[in-house]
Design a protein around this motif. Structure first.
Motif, PDB file in Angstrom:
ATOM      1  N   MET A 186       0.618  -1.289  -0.178  1.00 38.51           N
ATOM      2  CA  MET A 186       0.134   0.248  -0.033  1.00 38.51           C
ATOM      3  C   MET A 186       0.788   0.766   0.142  1.00 38.51           C
ATOM      4  O   MET A 186       1.981   1.195   0.521  1.00 38.51           O
ATOM      5  N   ARG A 211       2.079   4.108   1.302  1.00 39.03           N
ATOM      6  CA  ARG A 211       2.126   4.823   1.684  1.00 39.03           C
ATOM      7  C   ARG A 211       2.490   5.956   2.342  1.00 39.03           C
ATOM      8  O   ARG A 211       2.348   7.610   3.185  1.00 39.03           O
ATOM      9  N   ASP A 267      -5.020  11.903   2.267  1.00 39.06           N
ATOM     10  CA  ASP A 267      -5.287  12.450   3.765  1.00 39.06           C
ATOM     11  C   ASP A 267      -5.491  13.574   3.562  1.00 39.06           C
ATOM     12  O   ASP A 267      -6.638  13.972   4.995  1.00 39.06           O
ATOM     13  N   ARG A 309     -17.430  14.132   1.328  1.00 34.33           N
ATOM     14  CA  ARG A 309     -15.711  13.482   0.977  1.00 34.33           C
ATOM     15  C   ARG A 309     -15.680  12.460  -0.414  1.00 34.33           C
ATOM     16  O   ARG A 309     -14.422  12.051  -0.192  1.00 34.33           O
ATOM     17  N   TYR A 325      -8.459   4.140  -8.705  1.00 40.36           N
ATOM     18  CA  TYR A 325      -9.487   4.745  -6.709  1.00 40.36           C
ATOM     19  C   TYR A 325     -10.346   5.389  -7.750  1.00 40.36           C
ATOM     20  O   TYR A 325     -11.443   6.155  -6.591  1.00 40.36           O
ATOM     21  N   VAL A 364     -13.248   3.618  -8.581  1.00 42.08           N
ATOM     22  CA  VAL A 364     -13.946   3.403  -7.248  1.00 42.08           C
ATOM     23  C   VAL A 364     -14.503   4.488  -6.205  1.00 42.08           C
ATOM     24  O   VAL A 364     -16.222   3.664  -6.085  1.00 42.08           O
ATOM     25  N   VAL A 370     -18.998   4.134  -5.344  1.00 47.89           N
ATOM     26  CA  VAL A 370     -19.337   4.705  -4.284  1.00 47.89           C
ATOM     27  C   VAL A 370     -20.248   5.542  -4.294  1.00 47.89           C
ATOM     28  O   VAL A 370     -21.261   5.620  -3.871  1.00 47.89           O
ATOM     29  N   VAL A 418      -7.983  10.134   9.586  1.00 44.07           N
ATOM     30  CA  VAL A 418      -7.376  10.098   8.690  1.00 44.07           C
ATOM     31  C   VAL A 418      -6.103  11.465   8.371  1.00 44.07           C
ATOM     32  O   VAL A 418      -5.047  11.446   7.914  1.00 44.07           O
ATOM     33  N   HIS A 464      -3.069   9.445   9.232  1.00 47.60           N
ATOM     34  CA  HIS A 464      -2.491   9.082   8.315  1.00 47.60           C
ATOM     35  C   HIS A 464      -2.832   7.556   8.722  1.00 47.60           C
ATOM     36  O   HIS A 464      -2.249   6.277   8.762  1.00 47.60           O
ATOM     37  N   VAL A 465      -3.493   7.246   9.677  1.00 52.20           N
ATOM     38  CA  VAL A 465      -3.857   5.530  10.934  1.00 52.20           C
ATOM     39  C   VAL A 465      -4.501   5.031   9.376  1.00 52.20           C
ATOM     40  O   VAL A 465      -5.058   3.607   9.240  1.00 52.20           O
ATOM     41  N   THR A 466      -6.278   5.557   8.894  1.00 51.75           N
ATOM     42  CA  THR A 466      -7.150   5.380   8.333  1.00 51.75           C
ATOM     43  C   THR A 466      -6.156   5.260   6.690  1.00 51.75           C
ATOM     44  O   THR A 466      -5.840   5.458   6.109  1.00 51.75           O
ATOM     45  N   ASP A 467      -6.736   3.217   6.208  1.00 51.22           N
ATOM     46  CA  ASP A 467      -6.271   3.526   4.187  1.00 51.22           C
ATOM     47  C   ASP A 467      -7.448   3.212   3.694  1.00 51.22           C
ATOM     48  O   ASP A 467      -8.511   2.702   3.729  1.00 51.22           O
ATOM     49  N   VAL A 468      -7.127   5.117   3.524  1.00 55.38           N
ATOM     50  CA  VAL A 468      -8.341   5.436   2.490  1.00 55.38           C
ATOM     51  C   VAL A 468      -8.718   4.757   1.081  1.00 55.38           C
ATOM     52  O   VAL A 468      -9.820   4.127   1.277  1.00 55.38           O
ATOM     53  N   ARG A 469      -7.867   4.249   1.105  1.00 56.32           N
ATOM     54  CA  ARG A 469      -7.686   3.452  -0.707  1.00 56.32           C
ATOM     55  C   ARG A 469      -8.583   2.315   0.118  1.00 56.32           C
ATOM     56  O   ARG A 469      -9.468   1.660  -0.881  1.00 56.32           O
ATOM     57  N   MET A 500     -12.429   2.708   0.596  1.00 57.55           N
ATOM     58  CA  MET A 500     -13.136   3.285  -0.396  1.00 57.55           C
ATOM     59  C   MET A 500     -14.017   2.237  -0.862  1.00 57.55           C
ATOM     60  O   MET A 500     -14.698   2.197  -1.871  1.00 57.55           O
ATOM     61  N   THR A 501     -13.020   0.745  -1.317  1.00 56.17           N
ATOM     62  CA  THR A 501     -13.074  -0.120  -2.414  1.00 56.17           C
ATOM     63  C   THR A 501     -13.974  -1.139  -1.034  1.00 56.17           C
ATOM     64  O   THR A 501     -15.119  -1.310  -2.121  1.00 56.17           O
ATOM     65  N   GLU A 517     -16.380   0.157   0.665  1.00 58.67           N
ATOM     66  CA  GLU A 517     -17.385   0.854   0.867  1.00 58.67           C
ATOM     67  C   GLU A 517     -18.932   0.886  -0.455  1.00 58.67           C
ATOM     68  O   GLU A 517     -19.693   0.903  -0.601  1.00 58.67           O
ATOM     69  N   VAL A 558      -5.249   0.150  12.343  1.00 57.86           N
ATOM     70  CA  VAL A 558      -5.702   0.358  10.742  1.00 57.86           C
ATOM     71  C   VAL A 558      -7.211   0.136  10.671  1.00 57.86           C
ATOM     72  O   VAL A 558      -7.702   0.886   9.861  1.00 57.86           O
ATOM     73  N   PHE A 581     -13.981   4.842   9.509  1.00 58.17           N
ATOM     74  CA  PHE A 581     -13.996   5.642   8.134  1.00 58.17           C
ATOM     75  C   PHE A 581     -15.107   5.182   7.546  1.00 58.17           C
ATOM     76  O   PHE A 581     -16.307   6.571   6.162  1.00 58.17           O
ATOM     77  N   MET A 582     -15.233   4.707   6.714  1.00 52.44           N
ATOM     78  CA  MET A 582     -16.856   3.575   6.759  1.00 52.44           C
ATOM     79  C   MET A 582     -18.185   4.137   6.351  1.00 52.44           C
ATOM     80  O   MET A 582     -18.995   4.341   5.734  1.00 52.44           O
TER      81      MET A 582
END
Lengths: 95, 262
Positions: A1, A3, A9, A58, A74, A77, A81, B66, B69-74, B77-78, B80, B180, B187-188
């Motif tokens: 991933m 980072r 973010d 968002r 993405y 993606v 959504v 977020v 940077h703890v949230t894995d946004v990608r 969203m996948t 979601e 995470v 987040f979701m």
């Protein structure tokens, strides 16, 4: 991933913060106004609508940021959504 | 509504949002039964109002996760893509399910959540805090998507976030680190609950007079809670929430057995 990529973010946390604080302030202001004027409830309702709109905002923000980064996978993606949420909105009106 | 009732709702929201953010669990699971038992709201309305509270918690706390940077946004969203489909289908179905059945389902999920909070409290005894997030690549997307579909379904049906379903699956099957996974699930939830909230709102199942004071309290509580959560140990708060959940489950079972929730 990936980072090291923190731009998305930043965009998302700004969007979420903006939505959260706007909705919070409108709701509290509306509740206070309601005590003295009946139209205060309209301000409250707008606050709740801002809250409801924030998740959509968002998703759009993320979609635009992914497009900007040329991360088309993405972006798609996020668009997917958004399409499902839009469908919920349309069906919600008809329900 | 009287001023006293309004202040009570603000306090309830503050407690649920604050303790929820401190313990890293959603507060939704205790708001619905409080509304259904003590405010006499029909299950559908209690669930509709709770959805708004859940969006408020998710928005307020995930803005911070977020940012850190703890949230894995990608990843979020996948997944979601699946939670929103589940939430939409369930929200459309919820109206056709009778109130007693909803109440029974809710009690089951309440007990399951209490169990998962007990496990969380037990695990946190000797857990050291992960300061640095280890490198990882999410595995097993099909399992994650399937679990997200189910979690989204429960969210649309019962007004909860579905964290107790998503977090263990992300941790065990997708090999995502716990912090995470928790932040990403959180987040979701905003988008997932938002999806079903549109359906509930359109149907008139979200009462603004009840939702507004609760949401105000939830916002204040979860913003404060998320700010101080890194500094405290969640064990006692988790045990407090387990006791509240247990008490509310008992109340709901009693009400069901005596013919309530019609």
């Amino acid at each position: 991933m990936n980072r090291q990529d923190f731009a998305v973010d930043r965009v998302l946390s700004h969007t979420l913060k903006f939505g959260a604080y706007t909705a919070f302030m409108l709701t509290v202001a509306g509740l206070a106004l309601q005590l003295v004027a009946p139209w205060g409830v309209k301000v409250t309702t707008v606050g709740l609508l801002v809250l409801l709109a924030t998740p959509v905002l968002r998703i759009i923000a993320a979609c635009l940021q992914f497009l900007h980064e040329r991360d088309f996978k993405y972006a798609l993606v996020a668009f997917g959504v958004l399409a499902i949420v839009a469908l919920a909105y349309v069906l919600g009106i008809q329900a | 509504m009287t001023l006293a009732a309004m202040l009570l709702l603000v306090a309830m929201g503050f407690g649920a949002g604050g303790f929820g953010a401190l313990a890293g669990v959603g507060g939704g699971i205790i708001i619905t039964p409080l509304l259904a038992i003590y405010f006499g709201l029909p299950m559908h309305q209690a669930i509709g109002v709770t959805l708004l509270c859940v969006i408020a918690t998710s928005t307020a706390t995930s803005s911070m996760y977020v940012e850190r940077h703890v949230t894995d946004v990608r990843l979020g969203m996948t997944l979601e893509l699946a939670t929103t489909v589940g939430a939409l289908i369930a929200a459309l179905l919820a109206h056709h399910i009778n109130r007693r059945t909803l109440a029974v389902l809710f009690v089951c999920f309440l007990l399951y959540s209490a169990g998962s909070m007990i496990k969380k409290a037990w695990d946190s005894r000797h857990a050291k805090r992960q300061e640095v997030i280890p490198d990882y690549t999410p595995q097993n997307y099909p399992v994650g998507l399937a679990a997200s579909l189910i979690a989204g379904g429960f969210s649309g049906l019962l007004g909860i976030g579905g964290g107790p379903i998503k977090v263990p699956v992300m941790l065990l099957f997708m090999k995502v680190p716990l912090r995470v996974a928790a932040a990403t699930s959180n987040f979701m939830i905003g988008v997932t609950a938002g999806t079903s909230a549109y359906v509930y709102w359109g149907r008139g199942d979200i009462r603004v007079d009840i939702a507004a004071p609760l949401v105000a309290g939830v916002f204040a509580g979860s913003l404060l809670g998320a700010r101080i959560s890194p500094k405290i140990r969640p064990v006692y708060i988790l045990m407090l929430l387990v006791s509240i959940a247990g008490w509310l489950a008992a109340q709901m079972i009693y009400k069901l057995l005596t013919g309530g929730f019609q």
